[in-house]
Design an enzyme around this catalytic site. Sequence first.
Site, PDB file in Angstrom:
ATOM      1  N   ASP A  12       4.590  56.559  28.505  1.00 59.29           N
ATOM      2  CA  ASP A  12       5.251  55.260  28.590  1.00 59.29           C
ATOM      3  C   ASP A  12       4.817  54.583  29.884  1.00 59.29           C
ATOM      4  OD1 ASP A  12       7.013  53.096  28.072  1.00 59.29           O
ATOM      5  OD2 ASP A  12       8.565  54.005  29.319  1.00 59.29           O
ATOM      6  N   TYR A  44       4.232  47.235  31.160  1.00 61.77           N
ATOM      7  CA  TYR A  44       3.132  46.846  30.267  1.00 61.77           C
ATOM      8  C   TYR A  44       3.401  45.486  29.620  1.00 61.77           C
ATOM      9  CZ  TYR A  44       0.974  51.566  30.219  1.00 61.77           C
ATOM     10  OH  TYR A  44       0.346  52.739  30.542  1.00 61.77           O
ATOM     11  N   GLY A  45       4.663  45.123  29.547  1.00 56.37           N
ATOM     12  CA  GLY A  45       5.061  43.958  28.757  1.00 56.37           C
ATOM     13  C   GLY A  45       4.479  42.631  29.186  1.00 56.37           C
ATOM     14  N   CYS A  75       6.585  53.703  24.069  1.00 56.28           N
ATOM     15  CA  CYS A  75       6.587  52.375  24.679  1.00 56.28           C
ATOM     16  C   CYS A  75       6.418  51.368  23.556  1.00 56.28           C
ATOM     17  CB  CYS A  75       5.436  52.277  25.682  1.00 56.28           C
ATOM     18  SG  CYS A  75       5.158  50.623  26.351  1.00 56.28           S
ATOM     19  N   THR A  77       5.805  48.168  23.730  1.00 56.99           N
ATOM     20  CA  THR A  77       4.671  47.270  23.974  1.00 56.99           C
ATOM     21  C   THR A  77       3.352  47.946  23.640  1.00 56.99           C
ATOM     22  OG1 THR A  77       5.898  46.133  25.731  1.00 56.99           O
ATOM     23  CG2 THR A  77       3.505  45.866  25.712  1.00 56.99           C
ATOM     24  N   CYS A 185      12.813  48.040  23.946  1.00 58.16           N
ATOM     25  CA  CYS A 185      12.036  48.663  25.030  1.00 58.16           C
ATOM     26  C   CYS A 185      12.687  49.995  25.339  1.00 58.16           C
ATOM     27  CB  CYS A 185      12.026  47.756  26.268  1.00 58.16           C
ATOM     28  SG  CYS A 185      11.279  48.517  27.738  1.00 58.16           S
ATOM     29  N   THR A 186      11.890  51.040  25.525  1.00 58.20           N
ATOM     30  CA  THR A 186      12.475  52.374  25.723  1.00 58.20           C
ATOM     31  C   THR A 186      13.184  52.516  27.069  1.00 58.20           C
ATOM     32  OG1 THR A 186      10.308  53.204  26.485  1.00 58.20           O
ATOM     33  CG2 THR A 186      10.898  53.552  24.162  1.00 58.20           C
TER      34      THR A 186
END
Length: 261
Positions: A12, A44-45, A75, A77, A185-186
């Site tokens: 992630d 990452y988003g 993840c 994203t 989102c995790t």
Amino acid sequence: MSKSKHKIGIFDSGIGGTSIFKEINALLPHENTIYLADSKNAPYGDKSKEEIISLSIKNTKLLLEKDCKIIVVACNTATTNAIKVLRNTFDIPFIGIEPAIKPAALNTQTKAVGILATKGTLSSELFHNTTDLYSQDINVIEQIGEGIVPLIEAGKINSDAMKSLLEDYIKPMLKADIDYLVLGCTHYPYLIPQLLEMLPKHIKIIDSGLAVAKQTKAILKQHELLNLSATKGNNIFYSNGNVTVLKEILDDKFTVKALDF
């Protein structure tokens, strides 16, 4: 060594995917796991699709070097932007994560659901395809959770800044009379205690953790890769960021190591 004894790889953009690990570990306690927290590149988003794919390939290669038999892209994203490329590039099963828009859309009584996710997830083709498929005649209030992941990565889950962000983000959802809030989102399951205090009691919160754990077990079984050992699995966590925050969010029994990747 039998391949069934090999590890479940999980990665992630930071510590958020530990919410997925905890579900997998609860369901499959005899499995060995390796977790990569790519905190150096979180979130990452807000990255381009090309960057997300490149980081996902880098993480996958590292997990394969460490004898992983299956990889969980923990993840949203990375899943929505890169999993198709990963599956076409590597000969190993991948488990992806999508916001649980389907159960929310099928069960809403008010015909309004909220989704809190990163920009990278909400703008992805996979998310839009899933949403279009299940959300006809339903008002979907999408909210980019800008600023949430950096606060979690900094260990500021219960800060005033976090509370202020969450209050701003759920206001339009409450105005639209949602009865389901989907966490896309995790990292976000760690916010559930705060959200439960802010939201009316009738609003249900959905995340993908248990569904991902069940899918991981099903795919391992399908490929005859389940670890049938009676002993508890060995779980190792690597972070290229602040290991202290990762340690705080995990139990002391887990091994956390710094790794530059």
